[in-house]
Design an enzyme around this catalytic site. Structure first.
Site, PDB file in Angstrom:
ATOM      1  N   ASP A 128       0.691  -1.453   0.009  1.00 18.06           N
ATOM      2  CA  ASP A 128       0.414   0.011  -0.319  1.00 18.06           C
ATOM      3  C   ASP A 128       1.283   1.816   0.401  1.00 18.06           C
ATOM      4  OD1 ASP A 128      -1.987  -1.700   0.138  1.00 18.06           O
ATOM      5  OD2 ASP A 128      -2.744  -0.506   1.651  1.00 18.06           O
ATOM      6  N   MET A 170      -6.103  -2.580  -4.833  1.00 23.41           N
ATOM      7  CA  MET A 170      -5.766  -2.859  -2.987  1.00 23.41           C
ATOM      8  C   MET A 170      -5.088  -1.346  -2.482  1.00 23.41           C
ATOM      9  SD  MET A 170      -4.460  -5.963  -1.654  1.00 23.41           S
ATOM     10  CE  MET A 170      -5.644  -7.552  -1.166  1.00 23.41           C
ATOM     11  N   GLY A 171      -5.862  -1.096  -1.667  1.00 23.92           N
ATOM     12  CA  GLY A 171      -5.769   0.053  -0.681  1.00 23.92           C
ATOM     13  C   GLY A 171      -6.414   0.781   0.394  1.00 23.92           C
ATOM     14  N   ARG A 172      -5.836  -0.028   1.285  1.00 20.18           N
ATOM     15  CA  ARG A 172      -7.197   0.733   2.481  1.00 20.18           C
ATOM     16  C   ARG A 172      -7.014   1.945   2.897  1.00 20.18           C
ATOM     17  NH1 ARG A 172      -5.966  -4.049   6.867  1.00 20.18           N
ATOM     18  NH2 ARG A 172      -3.890  -2.717   6.294  1.00 20.18           N
ATOM     19  N   GLU A 223      -9.494   0.266  -3.381  1.00 20.99           N
ATOM     20  CA  GLU A 223     -10.760  -0.842  -2.872  1.00 20.99           C
ATOM     21  C   GLU A 223     -11.187  -0.216  -1.252  1.00 20.99           C
ATOM     22  OE1 GLU A 223      -8.903  -4.270  -0.180  1.00 20.99           O
ATOM     23  OE2 GLU A 223      -6.810  -2.824  -0.008  1.00 20.99           O
ATOM     24  N   HIS A 272      -5.352  -9.730  -4.251  1.00 20.73           N
ATOM     25  CA  HIS A 272      -4.621 -10.764  -3.512  1.00 20.73           C
ATOM     26  C   HIS A 272      -3.590 -10.815  -4.937  1.00 20.73           C
ATOM     27  CE1 HIS A 272      -7.083 -10.815  -0.309  1.00 20.73           C
ATOM     28  NE2 HIS A 272      -5.429 -11.037   0.745  1.00 20.73           N
ATOM     29  N   ARG A 275      -0.570  -9.382  -4.748  1.00 18.48           N
ATOM     30  CA  ARG A 275       0.429  -9.190  -3.566  1.00 18.48           C
ATOM     31  C   ARG A 275       1.663 -10.607  -3.300  1.00 18.48           C
ATOM     32  NH1 ARG A 275      -2.370  -8.686   1.817  1.00 18.48           N
ATOM     33  NH2 ARG A 275      -1.825 -10.504   1.989  1.00 18.48           N
TER      34      ARG A 275
HETATM   35  O1  F6P Z   1      -1.353  -5.035   3.685  1.00 19.53           O
HETATM   36  C1  F6P Z   1      -2.089  -4.304   2.877  1.00 19.53           C
HETATM   37  C2  F6P Z   1      -3.542  -5.155   2.014  1.00 19.53           C
HETATM   38  O2  F6P Z   1      -3.125  -5.529   0.555  1.00 19.53           O
HETATM   39  C3  F6P Z   1      -4.746  -3.767   2.825  1.00 19.53           C
HETATM   40  O3  F6P Z   1      -4.508  -2.904   1.001  1.00 19.53           O
HETATM   41  C4  F6P Z   1      -5.427  -4.677   1.997  1.00 19.53           C
HETATM   42  O4  F6P Z   1      -6.914  -3.978   2.075  1.00 19.53           O
HETATM   43  C5  F6P Z   1      -5.574  -6.006   3.533  1.00 19.53           C
HETATM   44  O5  F6P Z   1      -3.805  -6.146   3.432  1.00 19.53           O
HETATM   45  C6  F6P Z   1      -6.041  -7.547   2.792  1.00 19.53           C
HETATM   46  O6  F6P Z   1      -5.974  -8.362   3.696  1.00 19.53           O
HETATM   47  P1  F6P Z   1      -6.038  -9.573   3.745  1.00 19.53           P
HETATM   48  O7  F6P Z   1      -4.732 -10.464   2.556  1.00 19.53           O
HETATM   49  O8  F6P Z   1      -6.315 -10.207   5.265  1.00 19.53           O
HETATM   50  O9  F6P Z   1      -7.090 -10.256   3.312  1.00 19.53           O
END
Ligand code: F6P
Length: 342
Positions: A128, A170-172, A223, A272, A275
């Site tokens: 993020d 993503m991006g809380r 998000e 995901h 990530r």
């Molecule tokens: O690590 C940050 C993040 O990737 C956020 O962007 C996202 O909201 C969150 O993690 C998602 O988490 P999880 O993998 O626990 O669903």
């Protein structure tokens, strides 16, 4: 011989293995340390679950996504006596100092342990890019590359079908991934958590674009973005640090944009995928530099700090300063992105 623990906590992130490899290589070769790897973030510290890290078991991992240590969102301080238990296990395992690799939550725990007398050094990790006092966290560059590759692909299908495509990234609480990938991918609108959006305005932009003969649009949404006034979805599911589980704003946007404009609309949630997989060369280098600097900080006795990137240099900043507030999107960057909105 000093014995150093390392753990990776929070959401995984490309580049974690590069940090582990760097800490181990430099820690053993330059400082003569023993390195213990705790499994699954702070959960491994609570449970005393660790193994010795060596040249052998950390070689060949530089390019690998994920983390060989595993990770979790465990918060010792959310459990009764958790802080004490963590300190007791570290002492029982003969750990002299801890390198904690994580975002605001993992480093928040590191900071509390540091106040409780544990020697820690932090390494800033999060796709993020919302950690304070560092220009970039590792993992962000890879996530942006994955998202902009996806946007390129969605562009051609949007164009072929004359559709609006909404891409959720993503991006809380910060719109860094959305803004960088949206700019790189030529998005017609980018919706970020820092700026509640007006859906009528978004639709008006799309209509204006269509009126000039460009019959498709790409909307990138973080998000955590919300319309002005918010959406009442009821109480969200939260993790051990109290963060809501997000995802799905693109579903609402797909319906609303199609209903309001009459243009066929589709949405894609990257989730995901952003990530996973191998880190970019940039993230491998940044993570390696962070890892070497972190174990050097341990050797120098610079505890309670986080390594950070300032321009081209790796520096140390107090954990307390890094955690004081999240690093939100630079308004000037967003204004530049806006120049290209439909
Ligand atoms: O690590 C940050 C993040 O990737 C956020 O962007 C996202 O909201 C969150 O993690 C998602 O988490 P999880 O993998 O626990 O669903």
């Amino acid at each position: 011989m000093a014995r150093i623990g390392i753990l990776t906590g929070g959401g995984d992130c490309p580049g974690l293995n590069a940090v582990i490899r760097a800490v181990v290589r430099r820690g053993i070769n330059a400082h003569g340390f023993e390195i213990a790897g705790f499994r699954n973030g702070w959960a491994g510290v609570l449970a005393g679950d660790f193994f010795e890290l060596t040249h052998d078991n950390t070689s060949g991992i530089l390019h690998r996504g994920g983390t060989i240590l595993g990770t979790s969102r465990t918060n010792p301080y959310a459990q009764d006596g958790g802080g004490e238990r963590a300190r007791a296990t570290l002492s029982k395992a003969g750990i002299d100092a801890v390198v904690a690799v994580g975002g605001e939550d993992t480093l928040g725990v590191a900071h509390r342990l540091s106040a409780d007398g544990i020697d820690v050094v932090g390494v800033p990790k999060t796709i993020d890019n919302d950690l304070g006092r560092t220009d970039f966290t590792f993992g962000f560059n890879t996530a942006v590359q994955i998202a902009s590759d996806a946007i390129d692909r969605l562009h051609t299908t949007a164009e072929s079908h004359n559709r609006v495509i909404v891409v959720e990234v993503m991006g809380r609480s910060a719109g860094w991934i959305a803004t960088y990938s949206g700019m790189a991918g030529g998005a017609d609108a980018i919706l970020v958590p820092e700026r509640p959006f007006d859906l009528d305005e978004v639709c008006a932009r799309i209509r204006r674009r269509h009126a000039t003969g460009r019959l498709f649009s790409i909307i990138v949404v973080a998000e955590g973005a919300q319309p002005v006034g918010g959406i009442d979805d009821g109480p969200p599911e939260t993790d051990a640090f109290g963060h809501p589980r997000l995802g799905g704003i693109a579903v609402t946007l797909e319906k609303e944009i199609e209903a309001r404009t009459g243009y066929e609309t589709r949405m894609t949630i990257l989730g995901h995928v952003q990530r996973g997989g191998t880190p970019t060369a940039y993230d491998r280098v940044l993570a390696t530099r962070f890892g070497v600097a972190a174990i050097d900080a341990v050797a120098a006795g610079h505890f309670g700090n986080m390594v950070a990137l300032h321009a081209a240099d790796i520096v140390e900043v107090p954990l307390e300063d890094a955690l004081a507030e999240p690093k939100l999107l630079d308004p000037e960057l967003y204004q530049t992105a806006e120049v290209f909105f439909g």
